[in-house]
Scaffold this motif. Structure first.
Motif, mmCIF file in Angstrom:
data_model
loop_
_atom_site.group_PDB
_atom_site.id
_atom_site.type_symbol
_atom_site.label_atom_id
_atom_site.label_comp_id
_atom_site.label_asym_id
_atom_site.label_seq_id
_atom_site.Cartn_x
_atom_site.Cartn_y
_atom_site.Cartn_z
ATOM 1 N N GLN B 250 37.398 53.558 37.071
ATOM 2 C CA GLN B 250 36.448 54.130 36.106
ATOM 3 C C GLN B 250 36.205 53.176 34.952
ATOM 4 O OE1 GLN B 250 38.214 57.902 35.258
ATOM 5 N NE2 GLN B 250 36.740 58.966 36.525
ATOM 6 N N VAL B 251 37.281 52.493 34.524
ATOM 7 C CA VAL B 251 37.127 51.542 33.417
ATOM 8 C C VAL B 251 36.188 50.405 33.820
ATOM 9 C CG1 VAL B 251 38.353 49.787 32.085
ATOM 10 C CG2 VAL B 251 39.317 52.044 32.328
ATOM 11 N N ILE B 252 36.365 49.933 35.064
ATOM 12 C CA ILE B 252 35.545 48.780 35.469
ATOM 13 C C ILE B 252 34.095 49.189 35.614
ATOM 14 C CG2 ILE B 252 35.174 47.032 37.193
ATOM 15 C CD1 ILE B 252 37.859 47.237 38.100
ATOM 16 N N ASN B 262 39.259 41.505 23.706
ATOM 17 C CA ASN B 262 40.347 42.247 24.339
ATOM 18 C C ASN B 262 39.853 43.141 25.452
ATOM 19 O OD1 ASN B 262 42.482 41.217 23.072
ATOM 20 N ND2 ASN B 262 42.752 42.868 21.608
ATOM 21 N N GLN B 263 38.739 43.828 25.187
ATOM 22 C CA GLN B 263 38.220 44.744 26.201
ATOM 23 C C GLN B 263 37.708 43.980 27.403
ATOM 24 O OE1 GLN B 263 35.282 47.292 24.566
ATOM 25 N NE2 GLN B 263 36.753 48.539 23.467
ATOM 26 N N LEU B 264 37.065 42.832 27.143
ATOM 27 C CA LEU B 264 36.545 42.028 28.243
ATOM 28 C C LEU B 264 37.676 41.538 29.124
ATOM 29 C CD1 LEU B 264 33.962 40.702 29.321
ATOM 30 C CD2 LEU B 264 34.569 38.696 28.005
ATOM 31 N N MET B 265 38.757 41.026 28.491
ATOM 32 C CA MET B 265 39.885 40.528 29.263
ATOM 33 C C MET B 265 40.523 41.660 30.040
ATOM 34 S SD MET B 265 40.190 37.335 28.781
ATOM 35 C CE MET B 265 41.790 36.662 28.887
ATOM 36 N N ARG B 266 40.562 42.859 29.429
ATOM 37 C CA ARG B 266 41.206 43.991 30.107
ATOM 38 C C ARG B 266 40.434 44.352 31.366
ATOM 39 N NH1 ARG B 266 41.916 49.658 28.330
ATOM 40 N NH2 ARG B 266 43.498 50.370 29.772
ATOM 41 N N ILE B 270 41.897 44.053 35.161
ATOM 42 C CA ILE B 270 41.967 45.195 36.077
ATOM 43 C C ILE B 270 41.243 44.845 37.376
ATOM 44 C CG2 ILE B 270 41.169 47.538 36.431
ATOM 45 C CD1 ILE B 270 41.659 48.110 33.552
ATOM 46 N N PHE B 271 40.070 44.180 37.247
ATOM 47 C CA PHE B 271 39.277 43.845 38.426
ATOM 48 C C PHE B 271 40.046 42.914 39.348
ATOM 49 C CE2 PHE B 271 35.642 43.554 40.914
ATOM 50 C CZ PHE B 271 35.347 42.239 41.197
ATOM 51 N N VAL B 272 40.613 41.832 38.774
ATOM 52 C CA VAL B 272 41.326 40.861 39.610
ATOM 53 C C VAL B 272 42.571 41.494 40.210
ATOM 54 C CG1 VAL B 272 42.540 38.665 39.592
ATOM 55 C CG2 VAL B 272 40.423 38.895 38.365
ATOM 56 N N PRO B 487 48.757 40.687 34.088
ATOM 57 C CA PRO B 487 47.366 40.310 33.808
ATOM 58 C C PRO B 487 47.000 39.037 34.550
ATOM 59 C CG PRO B 487 48.743 39.706 31.962
ATOM 60 C CD PRO B 487 49.655 40.288 32.984
ATOM 61 N N LEU B 488 46.569 39.183 35.801
ATOM 62 C CA LEU B 488 46.372 38.006 36.656
ATOM 63 C C LEU B 488 45.207 37.141 36.196
ATOM 64 C CD1 LEU B 488 47.057 39.461 40.166
ATOM 65 C CD2 LEU B 488 48.171 37.529 39.113
ATOM 66 N N TYR B 489 44.120 37.770 35.737
ATOM 67 C CA TYR B 489 42.955 36.988 35.316
ATOM 68 C C TYR B 489 43.323 36.111 34.128
ATOM 69 C CZ TYR B 489 38.365 35.942 33.401
ATOM 70 O OH TYR B 489 37.276 35.314 32.900
#
Lengths: 188, 573
Positions: B250-252, B262-266, B270-272, B487-489
Motif C-alpha cells: 500500500q505504501v508503494i 526519507n520518504q523516498l528512500m523508504r 520497501i520496493f527493492v 534497507p537494501l536499496y
C-alpha cells in the motif's frame, strides 16, 4: 614547509611527527607510527602453521591445513584493513574546521571533519589507563544551547599515543591557528 | 577575515566571463554556481537571475569575474572586467584569473566600502558540482533535532547547490541570450529507462491500488471475523507477515509523491526488499518442486512426527521409573505418566488420520512460497508450531499443575506460620486460625510439599522441551525480521553511488605556491554502512524480548506461562 621530528609514544615505540604549513591559516600535523615489520609477520605466520602441522600430524585430516591457510589470510587482511593504523593526521584550516584522518596499513583512510563553529577548544587532558597516567590531545565541541558548556570530547591520536613533548608541539601549532579566529571580529 | 570561494571543478576550463552564485555574508564565503560568457547584455543577465531567484528561492547574483587567458595576461581584459564590477555592483567583487595551463590561479577582491583595507586571505575550495547537487547530507544521529535551527555551514552550501537545479537546466545548445557553463552545460543528461519507468509507473500504481483495495476488502469482511477463525489468524505468523507485506504494498502504490528524502528512500527500500524477497521465494519454490522434493518432504513428515512421539514416550517411561536416580512418588508418577502417554497416543492417531492428505496440503501450501521467502519461512515456523503442539500442551499442563502447587504451598506456609494474605490491603497480616483449620492446613501442606519433587520434575522436563521449540521458532522469526527490515536499496546506493549518502565532507590540500591563494579540494565523505542501516532501517511488527532475564526467571520459577515473543499489536497485560 615541512619538518619532521622523532618522538616516543606512551609505550616506548618510536614515532615521527611531521608538520607542514600550507598557508598562514592552514597547518597539517601527522604522527606516523612504525610500519608492519616483516619479522613479526613471519613469526606469526610460522607459529600458526607449526600449530596446524602439529594438529595435522595428530589428526591426519588435511582440512586442518587448509583451515590454517584460510585463517592466516583472513586474519592478515582484517588486521591490515581494520586494526593497524599507520598514520594519524590533523589538518587545521582556520575559519573552515579541523579534519582528523587515520590511515590504515591497507591504504584505507577514515576521515572526520569538524566545522570551526562547533570547536570550542583543543586541550591536553590526562587519563588514567590501567597503571599509567597518559596525556592525550582532544578537541572540545561546543554545546549549542550552553555557550560555556562542552557537548562532546573527541580524543586524537588514539592509536599512536604520543608523549607529552610531542603533544605540546601539536598543541602550540593548533592554538596559533585557533587564536586567529578570536582576533577576527566577524565570526559566526 | 578569511574569504572562502567555492569553485566548481567543471568550470576550470571555461572561457572568460562573469561568475554567478550566492554570497553567504555570515560565513564570508561565496558559492559559485556557473560562469556567464561574453557577449551578454547586463540587463538580460539581471532579468534572468531574477527569474532564477524567484523559482529556486536562492539569492543568486553576479559576484565576480573570471578570466581564462590562453596567452599572457591581457591588460585590456582585466580593466574591462574591473569595469564590470561597477555595473553589477556586488560587495565584494571577486576576480579570479587563470593564465595558460597554470594550476595556480590568482584571486583578488575589490572592496569599495571596505572598513579594513588590509589584504584578507582567500581560500579557494574546488567542489564537484554534480555530486554535491545529488548528495544528501546526514546530520549526526544523536543531535538531529537540536542542530536543525543552527544549520551548519556546509549544509548551507549543499542546500544552495541542490536548490539551484533550475540554473543547470539550460545547456550550451539552447538558443538563449545567456551562455552559461556549469556541470550540465555540455548537454542535459537523462536516462531513457528511467523516463520509461516513470511513465509506466502511474498506471501500474493505479492497478496495484485497485487490486489491494479488493484484497483488503475481502480480508476485512465479516466472514473471516468469526471467533475461531480470528483466533487462528492471530496465532499464525504467516498471516501477520502477509498483513505486513500488504501494508508495504500500500505504501508503494500510493499516488502521493514522496515529500522528502526519507520518504523516498523508504519507498525505494520497501520496493527493492519486496522484489528480492519474491525472487528468492520463486527460487526456493523452483528448487522445491524440481525433483518433487516437496513430495519427499511430505513423505518424511509423518515418520518424523512418529519419531518425535516415540522419543517422548521413552522420556515419559524414564520419568515414570527412577529418573537420574531420584525417587518419585509412585502413585502420582504413574498417574501423570499415564495421562501424558494417553495424550501422545491421541496425537499419533490424529496424525495418522491426516497422513493421506498431508502431501496434497503441503503441495498447495508450498505454492505460496512464491509470495516471498519471508512467507515461506513463516509457514515453516507455523508447521513446526503445529507439529509440536503436543509439547506445548504438555508444557501448559505441567506449568498449571506446578503453579497451583506453588501457590497452594505458599498460602499454606503462611497458615503454618499463622499469617494470611490480605487481598484488600495487598499485604501479609497475622490471623488467628481455629484448631481444625490449622490441622487440615498443615496436613495439606505436608502432602503438597512431599509431592513437589515429582511435579517439579515433570514441569522442568516439559519446560525445557518447550523452550527448545521456542528458540527454534525465534531464530526463524529473527531471520524473517532481518529480511524485512534490511534497507537494501540504501545499501546498494552506498556501494555504487556513495556520494549520494553523505556523512560530511573531507578536504585535501592541493599543491601550493607562495603568493597564491590556498587551494583545497572538497570531497564527499560517505556515510558508513552501519550508519546507513541505522538511519534507513524499515520498522517491523515484532519487538523482542518481551521480558527481561530477571522477570523470565521469576516466571519460570513460579510456573507462570511464558510467551517470549511479543507482537506490536498485542495488548499489554
Amino acid at each position: 614547509m615541512a619538518e619532521e621530528r622523532r618522538f616516543r609514544s606512551a609505550s616506548g615505540v618510536p614515532i615521527a611527527l611531521r608538520r607542514r604549513q600550507h598557508s598562514a591559516s592552514c597547518r597539517e600535523l601527522a604522527v606516523r607510527g612504525p610500519r608492519l615489520q616483516l619479522r613479526s609477520l613471519s613469526a606469526a605466520t610460522s607459529a600458526v602453521w607449526l600449530a596446524a602441522y602439529g594438529l595435522f600430524a595428530l589428526s591426519e585430516n588435511s582440512m586442518v591445513l587448509s583451515a590454517a591457510i584460510l585463517i592466516t589470510l583472513i586474519g592478515l587482511i582484517i588486521y591490515l584493513h581494520f586494526v593497524k593504523i599507520d598514520q594519524e593526521s590533523l589538518l587545521v584550516i582556520g575559519s573552515l574546521g579541523i579534519q582528523v584522518t587515520s590511515s590504515y596499513a591497507s591504504g584505507k583512510e577514515s576521515t572526520t571533519f569538524i566545522e570551526m563553529g562547533q570547536v570550542k577548544d583543543v586541550v591536553i587532558n590526562e587519563a588514567i589507563h590501567m597503571q599509567k597516567v597518559i596525556y592525550y590531545l582532544c578537541i572540545l565541541l561546543q554545546d549549542p544551547e550552553d555557550p560555556q558548556g562542552v557537548s562532546e570530547v573527541v580524543p586524537l591520536f588514539q592509536s599512536s599515543k604520543p608523549r607529552l613533548d610531542c603533544l605540546i608541539e601539536v598543541y602550540k601549532s593548533c592554538q596559533e591557528i585557533l587564536e586567529q579566529r578570536k582576533t577576527a571580529p566577524q565570526s559566526s | 577575515m578569511v574569504l572562502k570561494v567555492f569553485f566548481p571543478s567543471c568550470c576550470s576550463s571555461a572561457d572568460s566571463g562573469i561568475l554567478i552564485g550566492r554570497w553567504i555574508s555570515e560565513q564570508n564565503s561565496a558559492v559559485i554556481l556557473a560562469v556567464v560568457h561574453f557577449p551578454f547584455i547586463p540587463v538580460q543577465v539581471k532579468q534572468y537571475l531574477g527569474e532564477v531567484q524567484h523559482v529556486s528561492k536562492v539569492s543568486v547574483s553576479v559576484i565576480g569575474s573570471w578570466s581564462n587567458s590562453k596567452q599572457e595576461k591581457e591588460e585590456s581584459l582585466s580593466e574591462f572586467l574591473e569595469d564590470l564590477g561597477t555595473i553589477f555592483c556586488h560587495e565584494p567583487w571577486i576576480q579570479i584569473s587563470k593564465e595558460g595551463d597554470s594550476k595556480f590561479w590568482s584571486c583578488s577582491t575589490l572592496q569599495k566600502h571596505s572598513k579594513n583595507p588590509q589584504e584578507e586571505e582567500i581560500i579557494l575550495v574546488y567542489y564537484d558540482q554534480c555530486k554535491v547537487m545529488l548528495s544528501h547530507l546526514h546530520p549526526p544521529l544523536d543531535t538531529a533535532g537540536q542542530r536543525a535551527e543552527d544549520a551548519s555551514k556546509l549544509s548551507a552550501i549543499f542546500d544552495t547547490v541542490a536548490r539551484s537545479q533550475v540554473l543547470f537546466m539550460t545547456d550550451r545548445y539552447d538558443e538563449g541570450p545567456i551562455k552559461l557553463t556549469h556541470w550540465q552545460s555540455d548537454g542535459v543528461e537523462a536516462s531513457i529507462i528511467v523516463e520509461l519507468l516513470k511513465q509506466a509507473s502511474v498506471p501500474a500504481c493505479m492497478l496495484l491500488t485497485f487490486l489491494l483495495s479488493l484484497v483488503s476488502g475481502i480480508c476485512r469482511s465479516r466472514v473471516l471475523k468469526f471467533w475461531p477463525l480470528s483466533f487462528l489468524w492471530s496465532k499464525l505468523s504467516t498471516c501477520e507477515q502477509l498483513g505486513h507485506r500488504l501494508q508495504h504494498l500500500q505504501v508503494i502504490s500510493s499516488n502521493k509523491k514522496a515529500q522528502n528524502q526519507n520518504q523516498l528512500m523508504r519507498k525505494a527500500n520497501i520496493f527493492v526488499s519486496l522484489l528480492i524477497d519474491v525472487a528468492l521465494g520463486i527460487l526456493l519454490m523452483s528448487w522445491l518442486y524440481r525433483k518433487n522434493r516437496i513430495g519427499h518432504l511430505a513423505d518424511t513428515l509423518i515418520p518424523v512426527a512418529d519419531h518425535v512421539a516415540e522419543e517422548l514416550q521413552d522420556l515419559l517411561q524414564w520419568l515414570m521409573g527412577a529418573p537420574a536416580g531420584l525417587k518419585m512418588n509412585r502413585a502420582l508418577d504413574q498417574v501423570l505418566g499415564r495421562f501424558f502417554l494417553y495424550h501422545i497416543h491421541l496425537w499419533i492417531s490424529y496424525i495418522h488420520l491426516l497422513s493421506p492428505f498431508i502431501e496434497m496440503i503441503l503441495w498447495y501450501v508450498g505454492l505460496s512460497a512464491c509470495l516471498g521467502l519471508t512467507v515461506a519461512l513463516c509457514i515453516l515456523s507455523d508447521i513446526i508450531a503445529l507439529l509440536t503442539f503436543h509439547i506445548y500442551c504438555f508444557y501448559v499442563y505441567g506449568a498449571r499443575l506446578y503453579c497451583l502447587k506453588i501457590y497452594g504451598l505458599s498460602s499454606l506456609w503462611r497458615l503454618f506460620r499463622g499469617k494470611k494474605w490480605n487481598v484488600l490491603r495487598q499485604r501479609v497480616d497475622s490471623c488467628s486460625y481455629d484448631l481444625d483449620q490449622l490441622f487440615i492446613g498443615t496436613l495439606l501442606f505436608t502432602i503438597l510439599l512431599f509431592l513437589l519433587p515429582t511435579t517439579a520434575l515433570y514441569y522442568l522436563v516439559f519446560t525445557l522441551l518447550r523452550l527448545l521449540v521456542v528458540i527454534v521458532q525465534g531464530l526463524i522469526h529473527l531471520l524473517v525480521d532481518l529480511i524485512d527490515s534490511l534497507p537494501l536499496y540504501s545499501l546498494i546506493l552506498r556501494l555504487c553511488r556513495s556520494y549520494r549518502l553523505a556523512a560530511g565532507v573531507k578536504f585535501r590540500v592541493l599543491e601550493q605556491q607562495d603568493g597564491k591563494p590556498l587551494r583545497l579540494l572538497m570531497q564527499i565523505n560517505p556515510l558508513s554502512y552501519g550508519g546507513v542501516i541505522q538511519t534507513y532501517r524499515l520498522p517491523t511488527y515484532s519487538c523482542y524480548p518481551r521480558d527481561s532475564w530477571a522477570s523470565l526467571c521469576k516466571k519460570l520459577f513460579l510456573g507462570e506461562l511464558i510467551y517470549p515473543w511479543k507482537h506490536k499489536g498485542d495488548k499489554q497485560n
